[in-house]
Design a protein around this motif. Sequence first.
Motif, PDB file in Angstrom:
ATOM      1  N   ASP A 111       0.877  -1.174   0.000  1.00  0.00           N
ATOM      2  CA  ASP A 111       0.000   0.000   0.000  1.00  0.00           C
ATOM      3  C   ASP A 111       0.906   1.213   0.000  1.00  0.00           C
ATOM      4  O   ASP A 111       1.478   1.558  -1.015  1.00  0.00           O
ATOM      5  CB  ASP A 111      -0.987  -0.028   1.174  1.00  0.00           C
ATOM      6  CG  ASP A 111      -0.385  -0.644   2.430  1.00  0.00           C
ATOM      7  OD1 ASP A 111       0.635  -0.131   2.922  1.00  0.00           O
ATOM      8  OD2 ASP A 111      -0.942  -1.646   2.913  1.00  0.00           O
ATOM      9  N   THR A 168      -0.656   3.185  -2.921  1.00  0.00           N
ATOM     10  CA  THR A 168      -0.474   2.130  -3.929  1.00  0.00           C
ATOM     11  C   THR A 168       0.970   2.187  -4.409  1.00  0.00           C
ATOM     12  O   THR A 168       1.252   2.554  -5.542  1.00  0.00           O
ATOM     13  CB  THR A 168      -1.428   2.329  -5.132  1.00  0.00           C
ATOM     14  OG1 THR A 168      -2.744   2.587  -4.655  1.00  0.00           O
ATOM     15  CG2 THR A 168      -1.460   1.083  -6.004  1.00  0.00           C
ATOM     16  N   ILE A 222       3.313   0.517  -5.871  1.00  0.00           N
ATOM     17  CA  ILE A 222       3.590  -0.696  -6.644  1.00  0.00           C
ATOM     18  C   ILE A 222       5.089  -0.965  -6.715  1.00  0.00           C
ATOM     19  O   ILE A 222       5.529  -2.114  -6.654  1.00  0.00           O
ATOM     20  CB  ILE A 222       2.996  -0.574  -8.060  1.00  0.00           C
ATOM     21  CG1 ILE A 222       1.482  -0.407  -7.983  1.00  0.00           C
ATOM     22  CG2 ILE A 222       3.359  -1.801  -8.897  1.00  0.00           C
ATOM     23  CD1 ILE A 222       0.820  -0.204  -9.326  1.00  0.00           C
ATOM     24  N   SER A 233      -3.227  -4.997  -8.934  1.00  0.00           N
ATOM     25  CA  SER A 233      -3.484  -3.691  -8.325  1.00  0.00           C
ATOM     26  C   SER A 233      -4.810  -3.108  -8.804  1.00  0.00           C
ATOM     27  O   SER A 233      -5.246  -3.341  -9.930  1.00  0.00           O
ATOM     28  CB  SER A 233      -2.353  -2.714  -8.653  1.00  0.00           C
ATOM     29  OG  SER A 233      -2.618  -1.432  -8.104  1.00  0.00           O
ATOM     30  N   ASP A 234      -5.438  -2.318  -7.914  1.00  0.00           N
ATOM     31  CA  ASP A 234      -6.665  -1.605  -8.264  1.00  0.00           C
ATOM     32  C   ASP A 234      -6.431  -0.093  -8.279  1.00  0.00           C
ATOM     33  O   ASP A 234      -7.374   0.686  -8.268  1.00  0.00           O
ATOM     34  CB  ASP A 234      -7.787  -1.939  -7.278  1.00  0.00           C
ATOM     35  CG  ASP A 234      -7.475  -1.457  -5.860  1.00  0.00           C
ATOM     36  OD1 ASP A 234      -6.323  -1.034  -5.608  1.00  0.00           O
ATOM     37  OD2 ASP A 234      -8.379  -1.494  -5.011  1.00  0.00           O
ATOM     38  N   SER A 284       0.310   4.326  -9.204  1.00  0.00           N
ATOM     39  CA  SER A 284       1.401   4.948  -8.475  1.00  0.00           C
ATOM     40  C   SER A 284       2.333   5.579  -9.492  1.00  0.00           C
ATOM     41  O   SER A 284       2.009   5.664 -10.671  1.00  0.00           O
ATOM     42  CB  SER A 284       2.143   3.907  -7.620  1.00  0.00           C
ATOM     43  OG  SER A 284       2.704   2.902  -8.438  1.00  0.00           O
ATOM     44  N   THR A 318       1.269  -8.300 -14.995  1.00  0.00           N
ATOM     45  CA  THR A 318       0.413  -7.407 -14.235  1.00  0.00           C
ATOM     46  C   THR A 318      -1.052  -7.711 -14.509  1.00  0.00           C
ATOM     47  O   THR A 318      -1.440  -8.049 -15.626  1.00  0.00           O
ATOM     48  CB  THR A 318       0.679  -5.930 -14.570  1.00  0.00           C
ATOM     49  OG1 THR A 318       0.446  -5.698 -15.971  1.00  0.00           O
ATOM     50  CG2 THR A 318       2.113  -5.547 -14.236  1.00  0.00           C
ATOM     51  N   HIS A 332      -7.702   0.517 -11.509  1.00  0.00           N
ATOM     52  CA  HIS A 332      -6.263   0.593 -11.754  1.00  0.00           C
ATOM     53  C   HIS A 332      -5.934   1.571 -12.878  1.00  0.00           C
ATOM     54  O   HIS A 332      -6.767   1.893 -13.723  1.00  0.00           O
ATOM     55  CB  HIS A 332      -5.714  -0.788 -12.096  1.00  0.00           C
ATOM     56  CG  HIS A 332      -6.074  -1.283 -13.467  1.00  0.00           C
ATOM     57  ND1 HIS A 332      -7.315  -1.810 -13.771  1.00  0.00           N
ATOM     58  CD2 HIS A 332      -5.369  -1.337 -14.627  1.00  0.00           C
ATOM     59  CE1 HIS A 332      -7.359  -2.167 -15.031  1.00  0.00           C
ATOM     60  NE2 HIS A 332      -6.186  -1.897 -15.595  1.00  0.00           N
TER      61      HIS A 332
END
Length: 231
Positions: free
Chosen positions: A14, A46, A48, A76-77, A80, A102, A108
């Motif tokens: 996060d 986020t 990532i 991921s939703d 970054s 991914t 996202h």
Amino acid sequence: MPVDSTSVAVIDFDSDALLLQGLTPLSSGSAAVLSAITAIDASSGTAINAGINRASTELTGTNHTDGRTQMMVVVSDGGSSRTAAETSAIAALSLGVDAIHTVGIPGHNVLTMQTIATAGNGIYTNASDLTSLIDLFNGTSGNLVGIDHVDVTMNNGLFIDHIAIDGLGNFILPNATLFFGDNVFTAVAYDTLGNSATAQLILTAVPEPSTYAMLVLGLALVGWASNRRAA
């Protein structure tokens, strides 16, 4: 995934990244892996790139098993810093990670997730709704490994072509019979560009014939396919 030759780690990211489960053999620790996945929570941030960095450390660290392909799937939703995530993906490959795939779920940043997959020699998948994640991993929708199909020559010489694979590159040969001694199977995998690679599996059987379902060669062929994908 092949249970006897696969280990899985779980990273929660996060605002930072946390290792919830180190590389764990599925043969003995699948319950722990599932528990770690369930423990992932939703909180702010986020990062990532932090998740990729932490996963890279685990994949290439002391828990790594020599000879195994090192794959990463980033789910991921959010979004970054695209530059930071791309830099982390490139660095991961330099450390020995074979590919970074991914999966973007609702919310996202498409460009960020595409950039990571491209830099990480992987495949980007847009999971437009959460139920599509099931289809993604069981192979009925999407393909994380870039293999189109597999042809197999059985141990008795029988040739079977265009065998379907699942989302992680595994395939099943039903009703195959093992004979006493060494049983040699030859598989030829084709990527979506028509390139191919051949792998051979030798299984040594006990004296009595047995019928089995073969779920093999996934990770070995994953490494080949992901390294031959068009940019």
